[in-house]
Structures are given as C-alpha cells and as structure tokens.
Design a protein around this motif. Structure first.
Motif, PDB file in Angstrom:
ATOM      1  N   TYR A   3       0.827  -1.211   0.000  1.00 48.63           N
ATOM      2  CA  TYR A   3       0.000   0.000   0.000  1.00 48.63           C
ATOM      3  C   TYR A   3       0.860   1.259   0.000  1.00 48.63           C
ATOM      4  O   TYR A   3       0.538   2.237  -0.682  1.00 48.63           O
ATOM      5  CB  TYR A   3      -0.953   0.001   1.194  1.00 48.63           C
ATOM      6  N   VAL A   4       1.945   1.235   0.752  1.00 48.90           N
ATOM      7  CA  VAL A   4       2.834   2.397   0.805  1.00 48.90           C
ATOM      8  C   VAL A   4       3.417   2.672  -0.574  1.00 48.90           C
ATOM      9  O   VAL A   4       3.386   3.806  -1.066  1.00 48.90           O
ATOM     10  CB  VAL A   4       3.957   2.201   1.850  1.00 48.90           C
ATOM     11  N   ALA A   5       3.935   1.635  -1.227  1.00 50.10           N
ATOM     12  CA  ALA A   5       4.530   1.809  -2.556  1.00 50.10           C
ATOM     13  C   ALA A   5       3.499   2.308  -3.561  1.00 50.10           C
ATOM     14  O   ALA A   5       3.770   3.248  -4.328  1.00 50.10           O
ATOM     15  CB  ALA A   5       5.146   0.493  -3.024  1.00 50.10           C
ATOM     16  N   ALA A   6       2.328   1.718  -3.558  1.00 50.79           N
ATOM     17  CA  ALA A   6       1.287   2.130  -4.513  1.00 50.79           C
ATOM     18  C   ALA A   6       0.769   3.532  -4.196  1.00 50.79           C
ATOM     19  O   ALA A   6       0.483   4.318  -5.110  1.00 50.79           O
ATOM     20  CB  ALA A   6       0.142   1.120  -4.515  1.00 50.79           C
ATOM     21  N   ALA A   7       0.649   3.877  -2.923  1.00 50.02           N
ATOM     22  CA  ALA A   7       0.169   5.208  -2.542  1.00 50.02           C
ATOM     23  C   ALA A   7       1.186   6.280  -2.928  1.00 50.02           C
ATOM     24  O   ALA A   7       0.804   7.385  -3.340  1.00 50.02           O
ATOM     25  CB  ALA A   7      -0.121   5.270  -1.041  1.00 50.02           C
ATOM     26  N   ARG A   8       2.447   5.974  -2.786  1.00 46.03           N
ATOM     27  CA  ARG A   8       3.471   6.945  -3.214  1.00 46.03           C
ATOM     28  C   ARG A   8       3.442   7.125  -4.721  1.00 46.03           C
ATOM     29  O   ARG A   8       3.655   8.212  -5.221  1.00 46.03           O
ATOM     30  CB  ARG A   8       4.844   6.498  -2.725  1.00 46.03           C
ATOM     31  N   GLN A   9       3.153   6.057  -5.442  1.00 46.74           N
ATOM     32  CA  GLN A   9       3.080   6.130  -6.901  1.00 46.74           C
ATOM     33  C   GLN A   9       1.865   6.926  -7.360  1.00 46.74           C
ATOM     34  O   GLN A   9       1.955   7.724  -8.285  1.00 46.74           O
ATOM     35  CB  GLN A   9       3.039   4.713  -7.480  1.00 46.74           C
ATOM     36  N   THR A  10       0.735   6.720  -6.706  1.00 48.86           N
ATOM     37  CA  THR A  10      -0.509   7.353  -7.153  1.00 48.86           C
ATOM     38  C   THR A  10      -0.845   8.647  -6.421  1.00 48.86           C
ATOM     39  O   THR A  10      -1.686   9.408  -6.865  1.00 48.86           O
ATOM     40  CB  THR A  10      -1.700   6.388  -6.970  1.00 48.86           C
ATOM     41  N   GLY A  11      -0.225   8.866  -5.251  1.00 45.63           N
ATOM     42  CA  GLY A  11      -0.489  10.083  -4.484  1.00 45.63           C
ATOM     43  C   GLY A  11      -1.640   9.971  -3.507  1.00 45.63           C
ATOM     44  O   GLY A  11      -2.022  10.962  -2.890  1.00 45.63           O
ATOM     45  N   SER A  12      -2.192   8.756  -3.336  1.00 43.02           N
ATOM     46  CA  SER A  12      -3.294   8.607  -2.386  1.00 43.02           C
ATOM     47  C   SER A  12      -3.528   7.133  -2.064  1.00 43.02           C
ATOM     48  O   SER A  12      -3.160   6.248  -2.840  1.00 43.02           O
ATOM     49  CB  SER A  12      -4.590   9.198  -2.939  1.00 43.02           C
ATOM     50  N   ILE A  13      -4.161   6.893  -0.930  1.00 39.58           N
ATOM     51  CA  ILE A  13      -4.559   5.528  -0.599  1.00 39.58           C
ATOM     52  C   ILE A  13      -5.654   5.065  -1.553  1.00 39.58           C
ATOM     53  O   ILE A  13      -5.654   3.920  -2.000  1.00 39.58           O
ATOM     54  CB  ILE A  13      -5.016   5.417   0.873  1.00 39.58           C
ATOM     55  N   LEU A  14      -6.586   5.955  -1.889  1.00 38.65           N
ATOM     56  CA  LEU A  14      -7.655   5.576  -2.817  1.00 38.65           C
ATOM     57  C   LEU A  14      -7.083   5.156  -4.162  1.00 38.65           C
ATOM     58  O   LEU A  14      -7.508   4.153  -4.750  1.00 38.65           O
ATOM     59  CB  LEU A  14      -8.649   6.723  -2.978  1.00 38.65           C
ATOM     60  N   GLY A  15      -6.111   5.895  -4.660  1.00 40.35           N
ATOM     61  CA  GLY A  15      -5.449   5.534  -5.912  1.00 40.35           C
ATOM     62  C   GLY A  15      -4.677   4.242  -5.778  1.00 40.35           C
ATOM     63  O   GLY A  15      -4.649   3.421  -6.703  1.00 40.35           O
ATOM     64  N   ALA A  16      -4.038   4.046  -4.629  1.00 37.71           N
ATOM     65  CA  ALA A  16      -3.298   2.814  -4.378  1.00 37.71           C
ATOM     66  C   ALA A  16      -4.221   1.611  -4.398  1.00 37.71           C
ATOM     67  O   ALA A  16      -3.895   0.570  -4.992  1.00 37.71           O
ATOM     68  CB  ALA A  16      -2.576   2.901  -3.034  1.00 37.71           C
ATOM     69  N   GLU A  17      -5.382   1.737  -3.757  1.00 37.80           N
ATOM     70  CA  GLU A  17      -6.331   0.627  -3.735  1.00 37.80           C
ATOM     71  C   GLU A  17      -6.780   0.267  -5.151  1.00 37.80           C
ATOM     72  O   GLU A  17      -6.860  -0.917  -5.503  1.00 37.80           O
ATOM     73  CB  GLU A  17      -7.533   0.975  -2.857  1.00 37.80           C
ATOM     74  N   LYS A  18      -7.027   1.278  -5.963  1.00 38.06           N
ATOM     75  CA  LYS A  18      -7.431   1.040  -7.358  1.00 38.06           C
ATOM     76  C   LYS A  18      -6.304   0.347  -8.123  1.00 38.06           C
ATOM     77  O   LYS A  18      -6.537  -0.638  -8.828  1.00 38.06           O
ATOM     78  CB  LYS A  18      -7.799   2.369  -8.025  1.00 38.06           C
ATOM     79  N   LEU A  19      -5.090   0.848  -7.974  1.00 37.07           N
ATOM     80  CA  LEU A  19      -3.936   0.263  -8.661  1.00 37.07           C
ATOM     81  C   LEU A  19      -3.710  -1.186  -8.222  1.00 37.07           C
ATOM     82  O   LEU A  19      -3.491  -2.075  -9.058  1.00 37.07           O
ATOM     83  CB  LEU A  19      -2.688   1.098  -8.377  1.00 37.07           C
ATOM     84  N   LEU A  20      -3.790  -1.440  -6.939  1.00 32.43           N
ATOM     85  CA  LEU A  20      -3.578  -2.799  -6.432  1.00 32.43           C
ATOM     86  C   LEU A  20      -4.675  -3.751  -6.901  1.00 32.43           C
ATOM     87  O   LEU A  20      -4.406  -4.917  -7.209  1.00 32.43           O
ATOM     88  CB  LEU A  20      -3.477  -2.787  -4.908  1.00 32.43           C
TER      89      LEU A  20
END
Length: 132
Positions: free
Chosen positions: A105-122
């Motif tokens: 989640y940390v890696a994806a959130a840093r990539q997308t700029g948000s937890i919501l974006g991270a959840e979508k990416l994951l």
C-alpha cells in the motif's frame, strides 16, 4: 461508530508487540497487513492501521487527501473525536479485507499520491489478464 472491535484491537496490539519483539531481538521488523481502514465519508481522507499501542496511538498509512500519504502514527482518540457536517464522523470500513502487506500500500500510494489511488492500482494488478 465504534472504530475498533475487541477483535481488531487485539490484532493491532499483537502486531505492535511483534514489531517490538523483532526490534529487541535485532530481527527484521514484520510487514503486517493493514487490519482496519478508516475514512472520511465526506472526503478523501483515509487511514490504514497496522498497529495500536497502549496509549491509543495507531500506526499505519495516513492520507488526508492532499497528495502525500505518509507512513506514521495517528491518534485513535482524534479520529473518534472528529465531527463532520451532518453529524457524521470518521468511519471504519466494515468490509475491509486484504492479504497485501502495508509495504504494498505504501509503494502504490506513493506512486498514485493517495490511498484511494493505491487501492485502485492494487485491484487492477490483481486482475488476471483477460478477466478485466
């Protein structure tokens, strides 16, 4: 809303003890899965909690919706005391489940700029090709 059930509280405390034990023994710290997801029902603020200490301080990934999610500590008491318009408060996502560690989640959130974006990416990454 009761943000922590006794079961969630027990897992959060166990994660904290596991990290402290690893530190004391000079071992690698665990990479736990988030146990609880809290959110602002009127905005983008989202928190993923992996630990809870005896003082009511949670540890995990915090995102206030400003484009810079951070891994760190946040207060359970403050989350519970926030009063939003229409009599709402911070809520716990009662359907939240994950098998992914907080590091994903940390890696994806840093990539997308948000937890919501991270959840979508994951979610997108977990869909086998041809199924989406």
């Amino acid at each position: 809303m009761n943000l922590l059930t006794p079961e969630i509280r027990a897992v959060l405390l166990a994660n904290m003890h596991a990290r402290r034990n690893a530190q004391a023994q000079g071992k690698r710290e665990p990479d736990p899965v988030p146990v609880a997801r809290f959110f602002n029902p009127l905005g983008a603020a989202t928190w993923l909690a992996t630990e809870l200490d005896e003082d009511g301080i949670l540890f995990g990934l915090a995102d206030l919706g400003l484009g810079c999610p951070e891994l760190g500590s946040f207060s359970l008491r403050e989350l519970q005391s926030l009063r939003l318009p229409f009599g709402l408060g911070i809520e716990r996502d009662i359907l939240f489940e994950t098998a992914l560690p907080i590091s994903a989640y940390v890696a994806a959130a840093r990539q997308t700029g948000s937890i919501l974006g991270a959840e979508k990416l994951l979610r997108e990454r977990s869909i086998p090709e041809g199924d989406g």
